[in-house]
Motif scaffolding. Sequence first.
Motif, PDB file in Angstrom:
ATOM      1  N   ALA A  82      26.305 -52.297   9.063  1.00 44.93           N
ATOM      2  CA  ALA A  82      27.557 -53.049   8.943  1.00 44.93           C
ATOM      3  C   ALA A  82      27.542 -54.284   9.839  1.00 44.93           C
ATOM      4  CB  ALA A  82      28.743 -52.151   9.298  1.00 44.93           C
ATOM      5  N   PHE A  83      26.915 -54.169  11.011  1.00 50.15           N
ATOM      6  CA  PHE A  83      26.795 -55.304  11.926  1.00 50.15           C
ATOM      7  C   PHE A  83      25.961 -56.408  11.285  1.00 50.15           C
ATOM      8  CE2 PHE A  83      24.148 -57.395  15.196  1.00 50.15           C
ATOM      9  CZ  PHE A  83      25.138 -57.986  15.970  1.00 50.15           C
ATOM     10  N   ALA A 136      27.850 -58.085   8.359  1.00 50.52           N
ATOM     11  CA  ALA A 136      29.003 -58.892   8.767  1.00 50.52           C
ATOM     12  C   ALA A 136      28.599 -60.246   9.322  1.00 50.52           C
ATOM     13  CB  ALA A 136      29.827 -58.130   9.794  1.00 50.52           C
ATOM     14  N   TYR A 142      35.804 -58.238   9.063  1.00 49.73           N
ATOM     15  CA  TYR A 142      36.454 -57.762  10.280  1.00 49.73           C
ATOM     16  C   TYR A 142      35.421 -57.321  11.319  1.00 49.73           C
ATOM     17  CZ  TYR A 142      41.068 -57.833   8.084  1.00 49.73           C
ATOM     18  OH  TYR A 142      42.245 -58.238   7.488  1.00 49.73           O
ATOM     19  N   CYS A 143      34.236 -56.914  10.879  1.00 48.26           N
ATOM     20  CA  CYS A 143      33.217 -56.418  11.802  1.00 48.26           C
ATOM     21  C   CYS A 143      32.395 -57.535  12.434  1.00 48.26           C
ATOM     22  CB  CYS A 143      32.254 -55.476  11.076  1.00 48.26           C
ATOM     23  SG  CYS A 143      32.955 -53.870  10.666  1.00 48.26           S
ATOM     24  N   TYR A 160      28.432 -47.716  19.178  1.00 49.70           N
ATOM     25  CA  TYR A 160      29.306 -46.907  18.337  1.00 49.70           C
ATOM     26  C   TYR A 160      29.619 -45.589  19.038  1.00 49.70           C
ATOM     27  CZ  TYR A 160      27.587 -50.249  14.908  1.00 49.70           C
ATOM     28  OH  TYR A 160      27.263 -51.414  14.260  1.00 49.70           O
ATOM     29  N   GLN A 178      31.260 -42.336  14.917  1.00 49.47           N
ATOM     30  CA  GLN A 178      31.146 -43.495  14.039  1.00 49.47           C
ATOM     31  C   GLN A 178      29.745 -43.592  13.435  1.00 49.47           C
ATOM     32  OE1 GLN A 178      32.443 -46.648  16.936  1.00 49.47           O
ATOM     33  NE2 GLN A 178      33.685 -47.319  15.207  1.00 49.47           N
ATOM     34  N   SER A 198      30.397 -48.581  10.092  1.00 53.77           N
ATOM     35  CA  SER A 198      31.510 -48.729  11.032  1.00 53.77           C
ATOM     36  C   SER A 198      31.504 -50.073  11.738  1.00 53.77           C
ATOM     37  CB  SER A 198      31.465 -47.605  12.082  1.00 53.77           C
ATOM     38  OG  SER A 198      31.556 -46.341  11.475  1.00 53.77           O
ATOM     39  N   CYS A 199      32.696 -50.491  12.154  1.00 52.00           N
ATOM     40  CA  CYS A 199      32.838 -51.675  12.996  1.00 52.00           C
ATOM     41  C   CYS A 199      32.712 -51.267  14.462  1.00 52.00           C
ATOM     42  CB  CYS A 199      34.201 -52.326  12.781  1.00 52.00           C
ATOM     43  SG  CYS A 199      34.370 -53.250  11.248  1.00 52.00           S
ATOM     44  N   SER A 200      32.109 -52.134  15.248  1.00 51.07           N
ATOM     45  CA  SER A 200      32.038 -51.920  16.690  1.00 51.07           C
ATOM     46  C   SER A 200      32.661 -53.113  17.393  1.00 51.07           C
ATOM     47  CB  SER A 200      30.583 -51.761  17.143  1.00 51.07           C
ATOM     48  OG  SER A 200      30.499 -51.772  18.553  1.00 51.07           O
ATOM     49  N   LYS A 201      33.524 -52.821  18.354  1.00 49.46           N
ATOM     50  CA  LYS A 201      34.125 -53.874  19.173  1.00 49.46           C
ATOM     51  C   LYS A 201      33.586 -53.836  20.594  1.00 49.46           C
ATOM     52  CE  LYS A 201      36.686 -55.601  15.953  1.00 49.46           C
ATOM     53  NZ  LYS A 201      36.367 -56.942  15.395  1.00 49.46           N
TER      54      LYS A 201
END
Length: 476
Positions: free
Chosen positions: A37-38, A41, A197-198, A216, A220, A225-228
């Motif tokens: 996902a990273f 994105a 969003y990611c 993560y 997750q 998944s998104c990671s912040k």
Amino acid sequence: MYLHGIAYLFVFLCHTSLSICTDDIKLSQTDCPGPLAFYEAIGCTPIKNDGNFCAKQYNCDKVKSLPSDKCYVTVDGYAYEIGEPLKEEDANPCDVSCTCSSDMDGKARFQCAVVDCYHGPVKTDCYRKNSPLNCCSGEEECPEDPEDRAVCMVNGRAYKDGEYFSVESDPDLNCVCQPGYEGENVEPFCARPNHPYCSALFKDPYVIRKNCAPVYYSSQPPQTSCSKVYRCQNDMDKVIKSNETTETDEAVCHFGSLVLELGEELNQATNRNSVCERCVCEVPPTLTCQRLPDDECDITRHPSFMNHAQDSITSMINKIPKKWNIHFQTECPGPLAFYKAIGCKPMENDDNCAKQYDCDNVKSLPSHTSHDNKINGTSYDVSESLKDEDNVREIISNSFCSVCHFGSLVLHLGEEINQATDYNSVCVTCVCEVPPTLTCQRLPDEDCDVTGQTNDNLMNRLQNAISTMIEKMTSR
């Protein structure tokens, strides 16, 4: 490596007479390793072996080559100049008052207003309306009959009015069940974000330039998944070598200045945030980092990080050019602006940085009875308001030569105050650098996850404080 083999086995069997690739056996992105996902994105391109479903690595050269003095929403999007506001067509619902700004390193990144969507808990048998077109939830709905709440059937599953759902054929859509939904994934029921969003490219481009890795939680899946939270290199990070060899010379991961081959890992517990955190090179060029479950790793058991902090301070001091005048040294340690504001005098050492400050002139000022109070040479009478240029909210107290004072506590050089003693001190480091006052600073997001701190200890302290207060009141 194991997931790579499974994916290859499925593809191989699909091309043989066994023909096991029916509608019941299909590979998806969740069957492949890596922070997929990273990659998706930020606009990296997958590189696959012939006949292999999963990517062996990703090409991120395009996003890494973007100029650092401009802001980007997507890798192929418009290049924003510093000071330029985000265009409406590039903004997502929660992107409020976003402007391309320059960070502390002079690099460009978007900075936006903080949006607080907190509403508190809903009443029993009530719910909040949501919309993919809005940032925050809407008003609270309390139907007289809970059975009157609208229901949407999506992929064989029932969703109630206000609940989010995903579309298997188009996972980028953000959808919310609302009255009138009949299976058409269009507005106002569904909306496509104007940027992922990611994506770290929007607000955290430094993690791409510095070869940081998304982190993560154990729950997750990195594939979707998104990671912040990101892990960036520090001088304690090292590579744990593997006996496995890489397939090609290009199949390597980059973490800061470190290079890892497939299967190699980073050491854990190099700072507070990397305790119980496993980072492995699965799908280059970015590491896959994930926090271990609590039943596998105890986050409270880790080495002391005090020596590392002291070494970092010493290294910083040693790099200060001696020719610089002390009054203009932003590289010197300590709360220098605070000392200067209240009128303390610097005491230089051989490195031309103040080893401590003389604050006797401040602490000797009359407290409340004298009519000769002076600030910056200006005399004030009791109850007379200070001028703006003399307004000092804090007066330093009881300072000695080589120690720092924090309330009733005394700290020697290099000693720190423990973190997370209340909600405001989570991710705040306070160290005795230049006596008599502590230097306190919030850690950057890449060094400390304020949302990942446990609230249990804070709640226990609050409960204990309340209990103590009640005991004192009842004993009177």
